[in-house]
Scaffold this motif. Structure first.
Motif, PDB file in Angstrom:
ATOM      1  N   LEU A 386       0.819  -1.203   0.000  1.00 23.22           N
ATOM      2  CA  LEU A 386       0.000   0.000   0.000  1.00 23.22           C
ATOM      3  C   LEU A 386       0.859   1.261   0.000  1.00 23.22           C
ATOM      4  O   LEU A 386       0.461   2.290  -0.570  1.00 23.22           O
ATOM      5  N   ASP A 387       2.032   1.203   0.610  1.00 19.24           N
ATOM      6  CA  ASP A 387       2.851   2.413   0.724  1.00 19.24           C
ATOM      7  C   ASP A 387       3.510   2.821  -0.593  1.00 19.24           C
ATOM      8  O   ASP A 387       4.239   3.816  -0.650  1.00 19.24           O
ATOM      9  N   ASN A 389       1.433   3.357  -3.153  1.00 21.59           N
ATOM     10  CA  ASN A 389       0.320   4.082  -3.755  1.00 21.59           C
ATOM     11  C   ASN A 389       0.421   5.573  -3.406  1.00 21.59           C
ATOM     12  O   ASN A 389       0.547   5.920  -2.232  1.00 21.59           O
ATOM     13  N   ALA A 392      -2.158   6.800  -0.844  1.00 24.27           N
ATOM     14  CA  ALA A 392      -1.857   6.275   0.480  1.00 24.27           C
ATOM     15  C   ALA A 392      -0.759   7.091   1.147  1.00 24.27           C
ATOM     16  O   ALA A 392      -0.821   7.386   2.353  1.00 24.27           O
ATOM     17  N   PHE A 401      -1.734  -3.826   1.713  1.00 27.81           N
ATOM     18  CA  PHE A 401      -1.394  -4.198   0.343  1.00 27.81           C
ATOM     19  C   PHE A 401      -2.665  -4.503  -0.432  1.00 27.81           C
ATOM     20  O   PHE A 401      -3.756  -4.636   0.128  1.00 27.81           O
ATOM     21  N   VAL A 402      -2.501  -4.606  -1.735  1.00 26.40           N
ATOM     22  CA  VAL A 402      -3.547  -5.092  -2.637  1.00 26.40           C
ATOM     23  C   VAL A 402      -2.994  -6.329  -3.322  1.00 26.40           C
ATOM     24  O   VAL A 402      -1.895  -6.292  -3.890  1.00 26.40           O
ATOM     25  N   ILE A 418      -7.429  -7.273   0.129  1.00 28.68           N
ATOM     26  CA  ILE A 418      -7.032  -5.877   0.295  1.00 28.68           C
ATOM     27  C   ILE A 418      -6.877  -5.595   1.779  1.00 28.68           C
ATOM     28  O   ILE A 418      -7.794  -5.849   2.565  1.00 28.68           O
ATOM     29  N   SER A 420      -6.143  -2.424   4.056  1.00 24.46           N
ATOM     30  CA  SER A 420      -6.069  -0.971   3.946  1.00 24.46           C
ATOM     31  C   SER A 420      -7.168  -0.354   4.785  1.00 24.46           C
ATOM     32  O   SER A 420      -8.185  -1.009   5.056  1.00 24.46           O
ATOM     33  N   ALA A 423     -10.892  -0.890   3.462  1.00 24.66           N
ATOM     34  CA  ALA A 423     -10.805  -1.996   2.501  1.00 24.66           C
ATOM     35  C   ALA A 423     -12.186  -2.525   2.150  1.00 24.66           C
ATOM     36  O   ALA A 423     -12.402  -3.043   1.053  1.00 24.66           O
ATOM     37  N   LEU A 453      -6.709   5.231  -4.011  1.00 30.48           N
ATOM     38  CA  LEU A 453      -6.337   3.909  -3.511  1.00 30.48           C
ATOM     39  C   LEU A 453      -6.741   2.828  -4.494  1.00 30.48           C
ATOM     40  O   LEU A 453      -6.053   1.820  -4.660  1.00 30.48           O
ATOM     41  N   SER A 456      -4.450   1.100  -7.174  1.00 30.51           N
ATOM     42  CA  SER A 456      -3.606  -0.075  -6.945  1.00 30.51           C
ATOM     43  C   SER A 456      -4.248  -1.346  -7.478  1.00 30.51           C
ATOM     44  O   SER A 456      -3.553  -2.310  -7.816  1.00 30.51           O
TER      45      SER A 456
END
Length: 469
Positions: A386-387, A389, A392, A401-402, A418, A420, A423, A453, A456
């Motif tokens: 995720l970091d 993105n 994000a 994460f995705v 997902i 987040s 999510a 978001l 991703s």
């Protein structure tokens, strides 16, 4: 006009009733605990309302990174909660949701009878014991039915050596009566319920110890997702005890001692017992009607919600199919369609999306590494942190994460995970892809907002396309 009787007013029951009434059936709901059932009154609605407050607290905790200061401490946000007010709001929202559902049933022409129902006359009628005149005697009524749907839900499981007292040792249905925030909360059980409440109370300000009998938090979920959540829990100060099965929980004044099977003890001011649930299938006349149950006590049903007794269906947590309100509602609707001779699509659990309301949230749909390797080991997978993105980064989201799964060759999307914040909202496009058998190329070709978001998801689909080449 077909007569349908429903025992239980939770999602499986009231959704079935609304569909049946719309299709012209004469519908009666026999409800004992309140319209909406546990999902509305003691489980989903109240717990997610509580978690909404916890999410705000988590946002405050992360605010300094964004340059926001609240309170007098320049290094961190100084906040607090009034648990009595939080729980008053929780219970008010649950009651209002129940009221709204009851109003909708009344408008649809559904008859609601308050009392305890059970099968009688081989399932041809429902016997109802309604509250009496206060002298301890109930009034017995009978509701004739061409089809019966049992939707009686489930209740918290209790350990004989750790009986809840509603004050210091609690089930998740009793938490909303607390007026003060637990100083030291022990959560026994690291499944979905235990993880959600452990994370929520940690955010609200309690010191939390999570006791897990397994080697990790959320043993029934995606391993990568569970690892992220456990790391977040520990970074925020939670004590996580893995491979630590609780043997007993004993209250001693204003303290609770939890003894583990290896002899270690954990002490706190309160203890939440989140050790699973039991189906409400006792005293329903099931055996006499020919309704079979599993060894765990759940009602045995097929994919169109039929039990082993003609004309008797079941939906929701009492069946043990998948303990989600959305699944209960779908089972109830399917039961009605089948009973009334309508076109019906058997339930397909591979298309069910679910979410764990922790911080970050964990949403899944379809096949994943956890549930696909045994029956279909061939799949491609991409995981994007995720970091990476841009949105994000702007929001200060670091953990998550995705992850997308696709079938080799065709590129058909099989599922996704997902992790987040929110999510639960992000999983929907993946659910559509799984349900409609979309390919990674189709998902990748759809425009997404920049920055977002959801970008991703499209990026993961593009990565899968490149891997196929």
């Amino acid at each position: 006009m077909t007569r349908i009787a429903i025992i239980g007013g939770g999602p499986g029951g009231y959704e079935a009733a609304l569909v049946a009434a719309r299709l012209g059936a004469e519908v009666t709901i026999v409800d004992r605990d309140g319209i909406g059932g546990a999902a509305v009154l003691t489980d989903c609605v109240p717990s997610k309302t509580l978690i909404a407050t916890a999410d705000v607290m988590t946002t405050f905790e992360d605010a300094p990174e964004l340059g926001v200061r609240i309170g007098d401490d320049a290094a961190r946000c100084v906040t607090g909660v009034d648990l009595a007010r939080v729980n008053a709001r929780v219970k008010a929202l649950a009651a209002k949701q129940s009221e709204d559902i009851a109003e909708g049933l009344a408008k649809a022409g559904v008859t609601v009878v308050h009392g305890a129902g059970r099968l009688a006359d081989g399932g041809a009628t429902v016997e109802v014991v309604t509250p009496g005149d206060g002298a301890g005697k109930g009034i017995v009524e009978k509701v004739a039915a061409d089809a019966v749907i049992i939707a009686t839900g489930a209740r918290p499981r209790e350990l004989p050596s750790g009986r809840p007292d509603g004050e210091r040792i609690l089930t998740w249905t009793q938490l909303y009566d607390l007026d003060e925030l637990p100083e030291d909360l022990i959560v026994v059980g690291s499944g979905v319920t235990g993880a959600e409440f452990a994370g929520a109370y940690q955010a609200l300000g309690s010191q939390v110890t999570l006791v897990s009998s397994r080697d990790r938090v959320l043993p029934g979920e995606d391993e990568d997702a569970a690892r992220v959540l456990e790391e977040v829990f520990q970074r925020r100060g939670m004590r996580v005890l893995s491979r630590s099965r609780a043997a007993s929980a004993v209250r001693e004044g204003d303290r609770v001692t939890v003894t583990l099977e290896d002899g270690r003890t954990v002490q706190g001011t309160h203890c939440l017992m989140a050790v699973g649930s039991l189906p409400n299938t006792e005293d329903l006349g099931l055996d006499a009607a020919g309704v079979e149950r599993t060894p765990s006590g759940h009602i045995l049903v097929d994919r169109v919600s039929r039990t082993t007794a003609a004309g008797v269906y079941a939906a929701g947590d009492c069946t043990g199919v998948l303990p989600l309100a959305s699944v209960a509602a779908m089972q109830g609707r399917i039961a009605v369609y089948h009973a009334l001779g309508e076109a019906v699509w058997p339930i397909n659990l591979k298309r069910v999306s679910s979410n764990i309301f922790t911080a970050p949230e964990i949403a899944t749909v379809g096949r994943t590494t956890f549930n696909a390797e045994s029956d279909d080991p061939k799949f491609d997978v991409v995981k994007l942190p995720l970091d990476t993105n841009p949105r994000a980064k702007m929001l200060g989201f670091h953990d998550g994460f995705v992850k997308l799964y696709a079938r080799p060759g065709s590129g058909t999307i099989l599922g996704g995970v997902i992790v987040s914040p929110r999510a639960s909202e992000l999983i929907h496009p993946v659910s559509l892809a799984v349900d409609l058998h979309l390919t990674v190329d189709q998902v990748a070709s759809v425009f997404t907002v920049y920055p977002s978001l959801s970008g991703s998801i499209a990026e993961a689909a593009r990565r899968l396309h490149r891997e196929e080449e």
